[in-house]
Design a protein around this motif. Structure first.
Motif, PDB file in Angstrom:
ATOM      1  N   PHE A 143       0.822  -1.218   0.000  1.00 16.65           N
ATOM      2  CA  PHE A 143       0.000   0.000   0.000  1.00 16.65           C
ATOM      3  C   PHE A 143       0.854   1.265   0.000  1.00 16.65           C
ATOM      4  O   PHE A 143       0.519   2.264   0.631  1.00 16.65           O
ATOM      5  N   GLU A 144       1.974   1.217  -0.732  1.00 16.85           N
ATOM      6  CA  GLU A 144       2.877   2.355  -0.831  1.00 16.85           C
ATOM      7  C   GLU A 144       2.551   3.138  -2.104  1.00 16.85           C
ATOM      8  O   GLU A 144       2.689   2.616  -3.211  1.00 16.85           O
ATOM      9  N   THR A 145       2.112   4.358  -1.938  1.00 23.28           N
ATOM     10  CA  THR A 145       1.765   5.194  -3.086  1.00 23.28           C
ATOM     11  C   THR A 145       3.009   5.917  -3.582  1.00 23.28           C
ATOM     12  O   THR A 145       3.651   6.649  -2.823  1.00 23.28           O
ATOM     13  N   PRO A 146       3.388   5.713  -4.841  1.00 22.93           N
ATOM     14  CA  PRO A 146       4.581   6.388  -5.364  1.00 22.93           C
ATOM     15  C   PRO A 146       4.362   7.892  -5.487  1.00 22.93           C
ATOM     16  O   PRO A 146       3.302   8.339  -5.918  1.00 22.93           O
ATOM     17  N   THR A 147       5.350   8.659  -5.080  1.00 25.65           N
ATOM     18  CA  THR A 147       5.279  10.109  -5.188  1.00 25.65           C
ATOM     19  C   THR A 147       5.566  10.536  -6.624  1.00 25.65           C
ATOM     20  O   THR A 147       6.092   9.759  -7.424  1.00 25.65           O
TER      21      THR A 147
END
Length: 301
Positions: free
Chosen positions: A118-122
């Motif tokens: 659940f890591e949203t890329p910047t």
């Protein structure tokens, strides 16, 4: 510059050495044997690195929980399958397109990171990954007459599909190794990376040893004959992996894999300065794009 970037660059440099040594070994033993030495001979060095990390930080070993082993099993198997697919690709007569697709690993790592952790890329990460991937694709396709634009119509080719599958496996492995390291919850990134390495490399060594014992037991004799080179492969392989797992404890796998593309620059530096080989315009542009991708991450993280 953040420490994870420095660790990743160092790991990429060491991995370039390991790849060169493994390529030499593949001509003297089976593919499975050359793959095994990366893991089997790396086990003792992995535990040495962990011991050094524990001593240097003055911390204790973390408690290993079920989630950790789940991540490790997925990561270890994915990495082995990725390696097998990569070897299949290199055995093909023309694998330029497939090799190009392998380089989209950071993109797939970002997708797996979003889906599994659940890591949203910047936005800077997306830009850095895109720029570095384009740079590597330019280099990979530099000597193909059809050029990089042929990639859009080449997905149906078997080598492209194998390349994509290999990239997917390596991307899944990277994210899963990060998941395993983070699941430890401490005590610090060095020990977490070391523990992840020790458990993973031991499991992978056992799997490969069992495979050789079933498929080609004679490979063990060939490995024993080349024990000096194999030991060096094990050392640099474990050192590179220690760097990867430590960096991925600190930062998203996609970011680490984007910076890791700098390994291509080390390969070209050797080609240019040692072997006096010339680079064409597309290769130079690709190298510059990789540097730009790394700089984007270095200046925005």
């Amino acid at each position: 510059m953040e420490i994870w970037i420095l660790i990743t660059i160092a790991a990429a440099f060491v991995q370039n050495i390991r790849s060169s040594l493994q390529k030499h070994l593949r001509g003297q033993m089976g593919t499975a044997g050359a793959t095994f030495v990366r893991f089997g001979f790396g086990v003792p060095f992995a535990f040495i690195f962990l011991a050094i990390a524990i001593t240097a930080t003055g911390t204790e070993l973390p408690v290993l929980k079920g989630a950790f082993f789940g991540w490790i099993i997925v990561a270890s198997l994915a990495q082995i399958f990725g390696q097998v697919l990569l070897i299949m690709l290199f055995a093909m007569r023309n694998f330029a397109v497939g090799s190009a697709y392998i380089r989209v690993e950071p993109v797939l790592a970002a997708a797996f990171g979003f889906a599994l952790l659940f890591e949203t890329p910047t936005l800077p990460l997306i830009i850095a990954v895109a720029v570095s991937v384009v740079g590597v694709l330019l280099i990979t396709m530099a000597h193909v007459e059809a050029g990089i634009w042929s990639l859009a119509t080449a997905v149906t080719k078997r080598e492209a599909q194998i390349g994509l599958a290999s990239a997917a496996m390596f991307g899944l492995a990277a994210v899963s190794f990060r998941g395993a390291s983070l699941s430890l919850g401490g005590p610090n990134f060095l020990v977490q990376g070391g523990v992840t390495l020790c458990v993973a490399i031991t499991l992978q060594a056992l799997i490969m040893a069992l495979w050789i014992a079933i498929k080609d037991p004679a490979d063990f004799k060939r490995i024993a004959v080349k024990w000096k080179t194999s030991t060096m492969v094990g050392f640099v392989g474990a050192l590179a992996s220690f760097g990867w797992y430590t960096a991925m404890t600190l930062e998203q796998a996609a970011a680490v894999k984007a910076v890791a593309q700098i390994e291509m620059l080390f390969a070209f530096a050797t080609s240019y300065f040692v072997f006096k080989e010339q680079m064409n315009r597309r290769e130079i542009t690709g190298c510059l794009l990789i540097v730009c991708g790394v700089l984007v991450l270095a200046l925005t993280r």
